[in-house]
Design a protein around this motif. Sequence first.
Motif, short mmCIF file in Angstrom:
data_model
loop_
_atom_site.label_atom_id
_atom_site.label_comp_id
_atom_site.label_asym_id
_atom_site.label_seq_id
_atom_site.Cartn_x
_atom_site.Cartn_y
_atom_site.Cartn_z
N CYS A 5 -2.61 -2.73 -4.24
CA CYS A 5 -1.91 -2.11 -5.35
C CYS A 5 -0.53 -1.62 -4.96
O CYS A 5 0.25 -1.23 -5.80
CB CYS A 5 -2.74 -0.96 -5.94
SG CYS A 5 -2.96 0.44 -4.86
N TYR A 6 -0.22 -1.67 -3.69
CA TYR A 6 1.09 -1.18 -3.28
C TYR A 6 1.49 -1.76 -1.94
O TYR A 6 0.69 -1.78 -1.01
CB TYR A 6 1.08 0.36 -3.20
CG TYR A 6 2.43 0.95 -2.84
CD1 TYR A 6 3.44 0.99 -3.79
CD2 TYR A 6 2.68 1.44 -1.57
CE1 TYR A 6 4.68 1.51 -3.48
CE2 TYR A 6 3.92 1.97 -1.25
CZ TYR A 6 4.92 2.00 -2.20
OH TYR A 6 6.14 2.53 -1.88
N VAL A 7 2.73 -2.23 -1.84
CA VAL A 7 3.28 -2.66 -0.56
C VAL A 7 4.62 -1.96 -0.37
O VAL A 7 5.53 -2.15 -1.17
CB VAL A 7 3.50 -4.20 -0.52
CG1 VAL A 7 4.01 -4.60 0.86
CG2 VAL A 7 2.22 -4.94 -0.85
N PRO A 8 4.72 -1.12 0.63
CA PRO A 8 6.00 -0.42 0.86
C PRO A 8 7.09 -1.38 1.29
O PRO A 8 6.81 -2.42 1.88
CB PRO A 8 5.69 0.54 2.02
CG PRO A 8 4.22 0.48 2.24
CD PRO A 8 3.73 -0.80 1.64
N VAL A 14 -0.37 -3.76 3.26
CA VAL A 14 -0.78 -3.76 1.87
C VAL A 14 -1.78 -2.63 1.65
O VAL A 14 -2.77 -2.52 2.37
CB VAL A 14 -1.42 -5.11 1.48
CG1 VAL A 14 -1.92 -5.05 0.04
CG2 VAL A 14 -0.42 -6.24 1.66
N TYR A 15 -1.48 -1.82 0.68
CA TYR A 15 -2.37 -0.69 0.42
C TYR A 15 -3.23 -0.96 -0.80
O TYR A 15 -2.75 -1.47 -1.80
CB TYR A 15 -1.55 0.59 0.19
CG TYR A 15 -0.92 1.10 1.45
CD1 TYR A 15 -1.56 2.07 2.21
CD2 TYR A 15 0.30 0.60 1.89
CE1 TYR A 15 -0.97 2.53 3.39
CE2 TYR A 15 0.89 1.05 3.05
CZ TYR A 15 0.24 2.03 3.80
OH TYR A 15 0.81 2.46 4.96
N THR A 16 -4.47 -0.59 -0.69
CA THR A 16 -5.38 -0.69 -1.83
C THR A 16 -5.68 0.71 -2.33
O THR A 16 -5.35 1.71 -1.68
CB THR A 16 -6.70 -1.35 -1.42
OG1 THR A 16 -7.36 -0.50 -0.48
CG2 THR A 16 -6.46 -2.71 -0.78
N LYS A 17 -6.33 0.76 -3.45
CA LYS A 17 -6.69 2.06 -3.99
C LYS A 17 -7.57 2.84 -3.01
O LYS A 17 -7.46 4.05 -2.87
CB LYS A 17 -7.45 1.88 -5.31
CG LYS A 17 -7.68 3.19 -6.01
CD LYS A 17 -8.23 3.01 -7.41
CE LYS A 17 -8.43 4.38 -8.06
NZ LYS A 17 -9.15 4.30 -9.33
N LYS A 18 -8.41 2.09 -2.32
CA LYS A 18 -9.28 2.70 -1.31
C LYS A 18 -8.46 3.39 -0.23
O LYS A 18 -8.83 4.47 0.25
CB LYS A 18 -10.09 1.57 -0.68
CG LYS A 18 -11.49 1.91 -0.30
CD LYS A 18 -12.10 0.57 0.08
CE LYS A 18 -13.43 0.66 0.73
NZ LYS A 18 -13.93 -0.70 1.01
N ALA A 31 -4.67 11.09 -5.16
CA ALA A 31 -4.28 9.70 -4.91
C ALA A 31 -3.38 9.17 -6.02
O ALA A 31 -2.40 8.48 -5.77
CB ALA A 31 -5.52 8.82 -4.76
N GLU A 32 -3.71 9.51 -7.25
CA GLU A 32 -2.89 9.06 -8.38
C GLU A 32 -1.50 9.67 -8.34
O GLU A 32 -0.50 9.02 -8.62
CB GLU A 32 -3.57 9.43 -9.70
CG GLU A 32 -4.59 8.38 -10.11
CD GLU A 32 -5.40 8.78 -11.33
OE1 GLU A 32 -5.02 9.76 -12.01
OE2 GLU A 32 -6.42 8.13 -11.58
#
Length: 84
Positions: A5-8, A14-18, A31-32
């Motif tokens: 859900c996010y890549v800086p 790569v970041y996931t919600k987890k 987290a949100e």
Amino acid sequence: MDAPCYVPELDDTVYTKKDFLALCNNQEEIAEELFEQLDWQSPSTLFNEWEDMGEIGACEECRKILLVFSMEKCPYCGKDIAEE
Ligand SMILES: [Zn+2]
């Protein structure tokens, strides 16, 4: 949960919600907030910045992570958040 859900920028991670939840003591509301405030940096960098600026802290009573700038009492256990 495992979907990216996010890549800086400047980073191939790569970041996931987890991952966000893991950073935030599995507290979805934190987290949100972290996700919303990210601009280009990595989530852990922003999280550390929050800590340095005193925007987040752990409740002394229940150890939940709190966005202390926006509250006077812990919403989980009701403890007054003391100014340091
Ligand atoms: Zn508490």
